[in-house]
Write a protein that holds these residues in place. Structure first.
Motif, short mmCIF file in Angstrom:
data_model
loop_
_atom_site.label_atom_id
_atom_site.label_comp_id
_atom_site.label_asym_id
_atom_site.label_seq_id
_atom_site.Cartn_x
_atom_site.Cartn_y
_atom_site.Cartn_z
N UNK A 92 0.41 -87.57 -55.69
CA UNK A 92 0.47 -87.15 -57.09
C UNK A 92 1.24 -85.88 -57.36
N UNK A 93 1.88 -85.28 -56.35
CA UNK A 93 2.65 -84.06 -56.57
C UNK A 93 3.86 -84.35 -57.46
N UNK A 94 4.18 -83.40 -58.33
CA UNK A 94 5.35 -83.53 -59.20
C UNK A 94 6.57 -82.79 -58.64
N UNK A 95 6.31 -81.84 -57.75
CA UNK A 95 7.41 -81.08 -57.15
C UNK A 95 7.10 -80.76 -55.71
N UNK A 96 8.15 -80.58 -54.92
CA UNK A 96 7.96 -80.20 -53.52
C UNK A 96 9.06 -79.24 -53.09
N UNK A 97 8.61 -78.13 -52.50
CA UNK A 97 9.51 -77.13 -51.94
C UNK A 97 9.09 -76.85 -50.51
N UNK A 98 10.03 -76.39 -49.70
CA UNK A 98 9.71 -75.94 -48.36
C UNK A 98 9.68 -74.41 -48.33
N UNK A 99 9.08 -73.86 -47.30
CA UNK A 99 9.00 -72.40 -47.17
C UNK A 99 10.38 -71.75 -47.19
N UNK A 100 11.39 -72.51 -46.83
CA UNK A 100 12.75 -71.97 -46.79
C UNK A 100 13.37 -71.85 -48.18
N UNK A 101 12.68 -72.33 -49.21
CA UNK A 101 13.25 -72.31 -50.56
C UNK A 101 13.49 -70.88 -51.04
N UNK A 102 14.57 -70.70 -51.78
CA UNK A 102 14.87 -69.39 -52.36
C UNK A 102 14.05 -69.18 -53.63
N UNK A 103 14.05 -67.95 -54.13
CA UNK A 103 13.37 -67.67 -55.38
C UNK A 103 13.95 -68.47 -56.52
N UNK A 104 15.28 -68.64 -56.52
CA UNK A 104 15.93 -69.41 -57.58
C UNK A 104 15.47 -70.87 -57.55
N UNK A 105 15.29 -71.42 -56.34
CA UNK A 105 14.80 -72.80 -56.22
C UNK A 105 13.38 -72.92 -56.78
N UNK A 106 12.54 -71.93 -56.48
CA UNK A 106 11.16 -71.96 -56.98
C UNK A 106 11.14 -71.96 -58.50
N UNK A 107 11.93 -71.09 -59.12
CA UNK A 107 11.98 -71.03 -60.58
C UNK A 107 12.52 -72.33 -61.16
N UNK A 108 13.57 -72.86 -60.55
CA UNK A 108 14.16 -74.11 -61.03
C UNK A 108 13.15 -75.25 -60.94
N UNK A 109 12.43 -75.30 -59.82
CA UNK A 109 11.42 -76.34 -59.62
C UNK A 109 10.33 -76.26 -60.68
N UNK A 110 9.81 -75.05 -60.92
CA UNK A 110 8.74 -74.87 -61.90
C UNK A 110 9.20 -75.31 -63.29
N UNK A 111 10.40 -74.93 -63.66
CA UNK A 111 10.89 -75.26 -65.01
C UNK A 111 11.14 -76.76 -65.16
N UNK A 112 11.63 -77.40 -64.11
CA UNK A 112 11.82 -78.85 -64.18
C UNK A 112 10.48 -79.57 -64.30
N UNK A 113 9.51 -79.14 -63.52
CA UNK A 113 8.18 -79.76 -63.57
C UNK A 113 7.54 -79.51 -64.94
N UNK A 114 7.75 -78.33 -65.52
CA UNK A 114 7.23 -78.05 -66.86
C UNK A 114 7.79 -79.02 -67.89
N UNK A 115 9.03 -79.45 -67.67
CA UNK A 115 9.67 -80.39 -68.61
C UNK A 115 9.24 -81.84 -68.36
N UNK A 116 8.36 -82.04 -67.39
CA UNK A 116 7.90 -83.38 -67.10
C UNK A 116 8.74 -84.11 -66.07
#
Length: 211
Positions: A92-116
């Motif tokens: 049921x996860x909507x997003x997945x990142x690895x520990x190697x993800x950059x801060x920019x990736x984290x922000x991009x992931x959160x905003x995409x998931x917020x948009x559904x």
């Protein structure tokens, strides 16, 4: 404004991610958790929240991702390298990142998931050819310093790092001072933020194997 729950058993990683997210005016962290009991309470207290959760915490709370979905929330799993993204997406996860993800990736992931939308970081994505500072720092660290940094990013204290690397706590303190000097930071939190912001270094740290 999206509500965020940040759940990670690594104090240093959680603090670094929190400082990054708190700088964004359109995001609000409502709770931080390092244990599954507090995380489960947070999920019940804040329906509709975006939950950023370390994969390690899910092992002690089966069914949590499905419950987040039932509460009209969305979840983003921060996985360790080598873990299968499909396992978490099927739960049921909507997003997945690895520990190697950059801060920019984290922000991009959160905003995409917020948009559904869904967001999945490819397992081999992390290092970036446009990260000269991260590359320089990575290349300047010795293999032992990379191991120390890897364990620090996992939330280990100096004594725990020493035990894992079979050396004394004082030796680890010396290594850490050397790492601070090479990176240009003064404490663990600044070190975590630097690592998160530089994907080349983050990818190198995530790939380190500590015997």
């Amino acid at each position: 404004m999206p509500y965020l729950i940040l759940a990670d058993d690594s104090d240093i990683f959680r603090a670094g991610a929190a400082r990054l997210l708190m700088a964004e005016e359109d995001l609000r962290i409502v709770m931080q958790c390092k244990e599954t009991i507090r995380l489960n309470r947070a999920v019940d207290s804040y329906p509709n929240a975006i939950v950023v959760v370390a994969s390690k915490l899910l092992a002690n709370s089966p069914g949590l991702l499905a419950r987040i979905q039932l509460n009209n929330g969305r979840s983003i799993v921060v996985a360790e390298m080598g873990e299968d993204a499909k396992t978490f997406l099927d739960q049921g996860a909507h997003g997945l990142l690895y520990r190697s993800a950059s801060g920019a990736m984290l922000l991009d992931c959160i905003r995409q998931v917020c948009r559904g939308e869904h967001y999945v970081q490819a397992a081999d994505v992390g290092a970036s050819p446009s990260d000269p500072v991260g590359t320089r720092v990575r290349d300047g660290l010795t293999p032992k310093e990379l191991k120390v940094l890897s364990l620090i990013m996992q939330g280990c204290k100096n004594r725990e790092v020493g035990l894992k690397l079979k050396t004394s706590e004082q030796v680890i303190k010396n290594y850490l001072r050397g790492i601070f000097d090479k990176v240009g930071v003064s404490d663990r939190l600044e070190l975590a933020l630097f690592t998160i912001h530089h994907p080349t270094l983050a990818a190198a740290v995530a790939s380190v194997e500590v015997a």
